[in-house]
Design a protein around this motif. Structure first.
Motif, short mmCIF file in Angstrom:
data_model
loop_
_atom_site.label_atom_id
_atom_site.label_comp_id
_atom_site.label_asym_id
_atom_site.label_seq_id
_atom_site.Cartn_x
_atom_site.Cartn_y
_atom_site.Cartn_z
N VAL A 287 8.75 -0.34 10.48
CA VAL A 287 7.82 -1.43 10.77
C VAL A 287 6.67 -0.88 11.60
O VAL A 287 6.89 -0.16 12.57
N GLY A 288 5.45 -1.24 11.21
CA GLY A 288 4.28 -0.84 11.99
C GLY A 288 3.36 -2.01 12.23
O GLY A 288 2.94 -2.68 11.28
N TRP B 232 -0.52 2.43 10.37
CA TRP B 232 -0.96 3.72 9.83
C TRP B 232 0.15 4.74 9.92
O TRP B 232 0.38 5.51 8.99
N TRP B 233 0.84 4.76 11.06
CA TRP B 233 1.94 5.72 11.23
C TRP B 233 3.08 5.39 10.26
O TRP B 233 3.68 6.32 9.69
N ALA B 234 3.36 4.11 10.08
CA ALA B 234 4.44 3.71 9.17
C ALA B 234 4.13 4.10 7.74
O ALA B 234 5.00 4.58 6.99
N LEU C 175 9.26 -0.91 4.07
CA LEU C 175 8.06 -0.70 4.89
C LEU C 175 7.44 -2.05 5.21
O LEU C 175 7.18 -2.84 4.30
N THR C 176 7.25 -2.32 6.49
CA THR C 176 6.59 -3.55 6.91
C THR C 176 5.27 -3.20 7.59
O THR C 176 5.25 -2.45 8.57
N LEU C 177 4.18 -3.75 7.05
CA LEU C 177 2.85 -3.59 7.62
C LEU C 177 2.48 -4.92 8.26
O LEU C 177 2.19 -5.89 7.56
N PRO D 198 10.08 -0.99 -1.10
CA PRO D 198 9.58 -2.38 -1.01
C PRO D 198 8.73 -2.56 0.23
O PRO D 198 9.06 -2.04 1.31
N VAL D 199 7.64 -3.30 0.10
CA VAL D 199 6.68 -3.46 1.19
C VAL D 199 6.54 -4.93 1.55
O VAL D 199 6.37 -5.79 0.68
#
Length: 267
Positions: A99-100, A106-108, A122-124, A209-210
């Protein structure tokens, strides 16, 4: 209720000491990366919900933030990937839900592209994570003068919905207080974020999955522009939290936590 186990530590990475905390004993790990207005402590409202749901939650401080050092003068995606890898290795997690928030997005993204097999999802969160569009570049160019010349007011912040100050002034003030314990390297951060571009096709190729979370009142990363950027991804879930600015995880933690848990349950 039994209080979850809590441990702290630092790990060496690229000449820096990267601070992290681990809460809970779940089989699945969540790695939470903060924004430029926070540190590991910003996630205090996520920890109870995520540990109660059975997750092992790892929070960490970006170089120069919180308890992490910034001696090397090196910042950016590659450095963050090295730091995140070092943290996950130190806590013994082969994979994690990554999670970012804002800067942390950006780091995630960078970590996901570098190590897709270590990323369960991945969570933005209120970020584009490097998925720039022409409209986003134009937006940031337009708001830079106002941000640079803004005068501070107690309890108000450009990353918060103006209505939060009316609804909960103590919470709004706490948001600012959480960022007063360090002097982050904002010039290096701005250069790193502006110069890091992620291609939607590369995210798709990672096969992860995002989840993209945004807020209706986010003036820094406006929801329509975030949605336009995210919709270029093949495997994405977009959640827009009402009456929240740039930090719904802080302003509307119940809604944020529910959205994240619903997403990982389905995926």
């Amino acid at each position: 209720m039994t209080a979850p186990r809590w441990t702290t530590g630092t790990v060496a990475s690229g000449g820096e000491d990267i601070y992290y905390e681990v809460v809970g004993d779940g089989d699945a790990t969540v790695l939470l990366g903060h924004g430029a207005g926070g540190s590991h402590a910003a996630w205090f409202q996520q920890l109870p919900a995520l540990t109660d749901a059975g997750y092992r939650v790892v929070t960490w401080d970006t170089r120069g933030f919180g308890n992490s050092t910034f001696r090397s003068g090196t910042h950016g995606g590659d450095a963050a990937v090295a730091d995140m890898t070092a943290v996950l290795d130190a806590v013994g997690s082969a994979r994690a839900h990554v999670v970012g928030q804002s800067m942390g997005g950006w780091w995630a993204s960078a970590f996901t592209l570098a190590h897709p097999k270590r990323v369960q999802s991945l969570t933005l969160a209120n970020t584009i994570g490097g998925l720039w569009t022409d409209a986003l570049f134009a937006h940031f160019a337009a708001i830079q003068p106002a941000l640079a010349n803004a005068e501070p007011h107690i309890g108000a912040h450009p990353a918060l919905s103006p209505r939060l100050l009316e609804r909960d002034p103590a919470r709004a003030f706490l948001y600012e207080q959480l960022n007063t314990f360090h002097r982050p390297p904002m010039r290096e951060i701005a250069e790193a974020l502006g110069g890091m571009t992620v291609a939607p096709a590369d995210v798709d190729a990672a096969g992860v999955p995002v989840l993209v979370i945004t807020g209706t009142d986010d003036a820094l990363f406006p929801a329509p522009l975030v949605r336009e950027s995210a919709q270029r991804l093949a495997n994405v879930t977009i959640v827009e939290i009402a009456d929240a600015g740039h930090s719904p995880y802080f302003e509307r933690p119940d809604e944020w936590n529910a959205a994240w848990l619903d997403f990982v349950t389905v995926t």
